[in-house]
Design an enzyme around this catalytic site. Structure first.
Site, PDB file in Angstrom:
ATOM      1  N   ILE A 104      -6.162  -5.272  -2.694  1.00  0.00           N
ATOM      2  CA  ILE A 104      -5.959  -6.551  -2.026  1.00  0.00           C
ATOM      3  C   ILE A 104      -4.778  -6.447  -1.075  1.00  0.00           C
ATOM      4  O   ILE A 104      -3.819  -5.715  -1.334  1.00  0.00           O
ATOM      5  CB  ILE A 104      -5.765  -7.696  -3.069  1.00  0.00           C
ATOM      6  CG1 ILE A 104      -5.626  -9.056  -2.371  1.00  0.00           C
ATOM      7  CG2 ILE A 104      -4.628  -7.405  -4.032  1.00  0.00           C
ATOM      8  CD1 ILE A 104      -5.700 -10.251  -3.327  1.00  0.00           C
ATOM      9  N   CYS A 105      -4.880  -7.149   0.029  1.00  0.00           N
ATOM     10  CA  CYS A 105      -3.806  -7.248   1.016  1.00  0.00           C
ATOM     11  C   CYS A 105      -3.478  -5.866   1.601  1.00  0.00           C
ATOM     12  O   CYS A 105      -4.358  -5.134   2.014  1.00  0.00           O
ATOM     13  CB  CYS A 105      -2.595  -7.937   0.377  1.00  0.00           C
ATOM     14  SG  CYS A 105      -1.347  -8.512   1.538  1.00  0.00           S
ATOM     15  N   ASP A 106      -2.230  -5.487   1.617  1.00  0.00           N
ATOM     16  CA  ASP A 106      -1.842  -4.242   2.273  1.00  0.00           C
ATOM     17  C   ASP A 106      -2.336  -3.006   1.535  1.00  0.00           C
ATOM     18  O   ASP A 106      -2.373  -1.913   2.100  1.00  0.00           O
ATOM     19  CB  ASP A 106      -0.318  -4.181   2.449  1.00  0.00           C
ATOM     20  CG  ASP A 106       0.080  -3.500   3.749  1.00  0.00           C
ATOM     21  OD1 ASP A 106      -0.617  -3.701   4.762  1.00  0.00           O
ATOM     22  OD2 ASP A 106       1.080  -2.761   3.751  1.00  0.00           O
TER      23      ASP A 106
END
Length: 195
Positions: A104-106
Site C-alpha cells: 500500500i502507498c509508497d
C-alpha cells in the site's frame, strides 16, 4: 495458537499506522482465529509511525517465520531508502512460495522498482509516481486508477485506500466474502448512513 497462519506485516521507520490498522484489524476480526498478525522490520528496534506511535516488531527479517500465509508491506516514508532494499529477499521468497503479497502507498512504488508489478494489474499513489520507480518498472499499461487492485495474488492500494486494501487482502486470503462485504460496508458508510 499453533494452528494459526502467520500474516507478516513489514513496517519500516516512519510507517503509516492507519494503513496497517484496517488490514490487521480485518484479518484478526474476520479471520475467525485462523490468522496471527506478525510485525516484521529490518531489526527489532522500536519503529515510530508517521503519527508518533511506537511499535516493537515481533521479529526482524533474519528471523521471519518460515511458514506464513501472506506478506503485507505497509507504506510510509522509508520505502525509498536503504532499509527498503533489505526487504527484497522476503518479497522474492513470498513470490516463489506463491503466497499473497500486499503493498500500500509508497510500498507499491517499491514493488514497481523491483519489477514485481510487471505482469499484473496494479495501482498505487499515481501512474507518474510508479513511472519514476526506476528501470525495473516496465508495465505502465497495467496501472489501474482504482483505490485497490488485486491480481494474481498481488494486492496494491494507494495511500488513501486502507479500507479497500483490507477488503482485498481478506478476499485474497479466502475469508468469507459475505462477512467481508458486511464489515467493509459498515466501516465505509458508518452507523448513520441511509439505506
Amino acid at each position: 495458537m499453533s494452528d494459526k497462519q502467520n500474516i507478516l506485516y513489514v513496517i519500516l521507520d516512519k510507517w503509516a499506522d492507519w494503513e496497517y490498522a484496517f488490514a490487521a484489524g480485518a484479518v484478526a476480526y474476520l479471520g475467525e482465529d485462523k490468522y496471527r498478525n506478525i510485525v516484521v522490520s529490518t531489526d527489532t528496534n522500536i519503529k515510530q509511525s508517521m503519527c508518533g506511535l511506537r511499535c516493537l516488531p515481533d521479529c526482524d527479517l533474519e528471523n521471519v517465520p518460515t511458514k506464513y500465509a501472506a506478506v503485507v508491506l505497509i507504506g510510509g516514508l522509508s520505502w525509498r531508502g536503504g532499509d527498503a532494499e533489505k526487504v527484497m529477499p522476503l518479497v522474492k521468497q513470498c513470490l516463489e512460495k506463491g503466497k499473497p503479497l500486499g503493498a500500500i502507498c509508497d510500498a507499491c512504488r517499491f514493488l514497481a522498482g523491483m519489477g514485481v508489478l510487471n505482469n499484473v494489474k496494479h495501482t498505487g499513489n499515481g501512474a507518474s509516481e510508479l513511472n519514476e520507480a526506476g528501470d525495473g518498472y516496465k508495465n505502465p499499461q497495467g496501472f489501474v486508477a482504482e483505490q485497490a487492485v488485486r491480481d494474481k495474488g498481488i494486492i496494491t492500494a494507494n495511500g488513501t485506500a486502507a479500507l479497500e486494501f483490507a477488503r482485498e487482502l481478506c478476499l485474497e486470503l479466502g475469508i468469507n466474502e459475505k462477512q467481508i462485504e458486511t464489515w467493509y460496508t459498515f466501516y465505509k458508510r458508518g452507523f448513520f448512513a441511509s439505506a
